[in-house]
Scaffold this active site. Structure first.
Site, short mmCIF file in Angstrom:
data_model
loop_
_atom_site.label_atom_id
_atom_site.label_comp_id
_atom_site.label_asym_id
_atom_site.label_seq_id
_atom_site.Cartn_x
_atom_site.Cartn_y
_atom_site.Cartn_z
N LYS A 1 -6.55 4.25 -3.86
CA LYS A 1 -6.59 3.50 -2.61
C LYS A 1 -5.91 4.27 -1.48
O LYS A 1 -6.40 4.32 -0.35
CB LYS A 1 -5.93 2.13 -2.78
CG LYS A 1 -6.09 1.29 -1.51
CD LYS A 1 -5.59 -0.12 -1.64
CE LYS A 1 -5.89 -0.88 -0.34
NZ LYS A 1 -5.27 -2.21 -0.29
N ASN B 1 0.84 -1.19 0.00
CA ASN B 1 0.00 0.00 0.00
C ASN B 1 0.88 1.25 0.00
O ASN B 1 2.03 1.21 0.42
CB ASN B 1 -0.91 0.03 1.23
CG ASN B 1 -2.03 -0.98 1.14
OD1 ASN B 1 -2.57 -1.25 0.07
ND2 ASN B 1 -2.41 -1.54 2.28
N GLU C 1 2.45 0.84 9.66
CA GLU C 1 2.88 1.23 8.31
C GLU C 1 2.55 2.71 8.12
O GLU C 1 1.45 3.06 7.70
CB GLU C 1 2.13 0.36 7.30
CG GLU C 1 2.56 0.49 5.87
CD GLU C 1 1.81 -0.46 4.96
OE1 GLU C 1 2.34 -0.77 3.90
OE2 GLU C 1 0.70 -0.89 5.33
#
Length: 336
Positions: free
Chosen positions: A206, A104, A287
């Site tokens: 996203k 991501n 993250e």
């Protein structure tokens, strides 16, 4: 195809089982309890409808050299975990090996084949030492955006929650033989893997939600629906998204959905804890830089003010540092 999957967690396990069931030659590069479980019992996948699949013919090892050269290497871990394995990855490379990145956030290769004034620039928040670009040359990379949700519920056991889309794309937007071959391989395994001519646009779509809802949820210990329905946090999310949209626009990215529609989509997910909140509660390193710090960096690069993102970034980085120093976790508990 010979396919090595680095990590057999929520996404890696899901992808690996489906590819193996479709007849691909799959090797999981794993360690610890997961390695022993897969070697003993294979990898189990429990689908959202309750059906179970077990593949016992997959290989599992923690020795990259033993696995040897592969046709495709799938990086199925979080962005901040890639550097720890980067030096071993070349042991899996043959002359034509392709690497599918499933992280991501803004990837280290973002400006490779980007074109324009920022061509070839280095994203230091994601790859501070340059090791990733050196060990995983961008020429090998196919970008991928992960939409499914799943979880590792026990060593060697993954539960699928929802979703099957893995859009992929060459960094230069071309429709190459290798990207079409990977799309066909994923499609045969039951995934939707359209080849996109602008994978960066999908990455931003996203990221638009991840860079806002993940850190806000971690700081407030709230779920997606809570954030979206509480006026103050909803406006904070919207402000962060507007800043990110301006950064993306300056890099040539246009969003195909409106900001309000993106927030509404998150609200519909309901009482869901983001992955970053789950990490905070479990005491795992969250993250942060690929999801938030990278947007701060690109804001500076494009001379775009990002005051709301900067503030949330500072707070969640401090939280992560405090957790590391105290070797603890932060979790909401019911009052006595």
């Amino acid at each position: 195809m010979k396919i090595a999957i680095i990590g057999a967690g929520a996404i890696g396990g899901y992808v690996g089982v489906k590819l193996a069931l479709a007849g691909e030659d799959v090797t999981f590069i794993v360690r610890g309890a997961n390695l022993e479980a897969i070697r003993s019992n294979g990898m189990k996948l429990i689908m959202h409808d309750g059906t179970e699949h077990v593949t016992k013919d997959v290989k599992a090892t923690n020795d990259y050299a033993q696995a040897g050269p592969q046709d495709v290497v799938i990086l199925a871990m979080k962005a901040h975990q890639v550097e720890a394995v980067a030096k071993d990855l070349p042991k899996l490379f043959g002359p034509e090996t392709t690497v599918v990145t499933m992280q991501n956030g803004i990837p280290y290769w973002y400006f490779h084949k980007h074109g324009g004034p920022h061509e070839g620039k280095h994203v230091t928040s994601v790859d501070p030492t340059g090791m990733l670009a050196e060990m995983i040359p961008p020429r090998r990379v196919i970008g991928c955006v992960v939409y499914p949700a799943s979880e590792l519920i026990a060593p060697g056991v993954v539960k699928h929650i929802e979703g099957d889309r893995f859009p992929i794309g060459e960094l230069d937007g071309s429709s190459s033989d290798r990207v079409r071959a990977i799309s066909e391989c994923f499609t045969k395994a039951g995934f939707k893997a359209p080849v996109l001519d602008n994978i960066r646009s999908e990455i931003w779509l996203k990221l638009w939600g991840n860079l806002t809802f993940n850190p806000i949820s971690s700081l407030s210990h709230s779920t997606l629906v809570d954030i979206c329905q509480f006026p103050l946090s909803r406006e904070l999310a919207a402000s962060m998204m507007r800043e990110a949209q301006e950064v993306a626009n300056k890099l040539g990215i246009e969003f195909r959905v409106t900001l309000d529609k993106r927030i509404a989509g998150a609200e519909k997910v309901g009482k869901h804890k983001t992955s970053m909140l789950q990490d905070i509660e479990a005491g795992r390193a969250p993250e942060i830089d690929a999801l938030v710090g990278s947007v701060v960096e690109l804001g500076r690069l494009t001379q775009t003010p990002t005051p709301h993102i900067d503030t949330v970034y500072a707070l969640v980085k401090l939280l992560a540092r405090t957790m590391e120093e105290e070797k603890g976790h932060v979790r909401m508990q019911a009052a006595a």
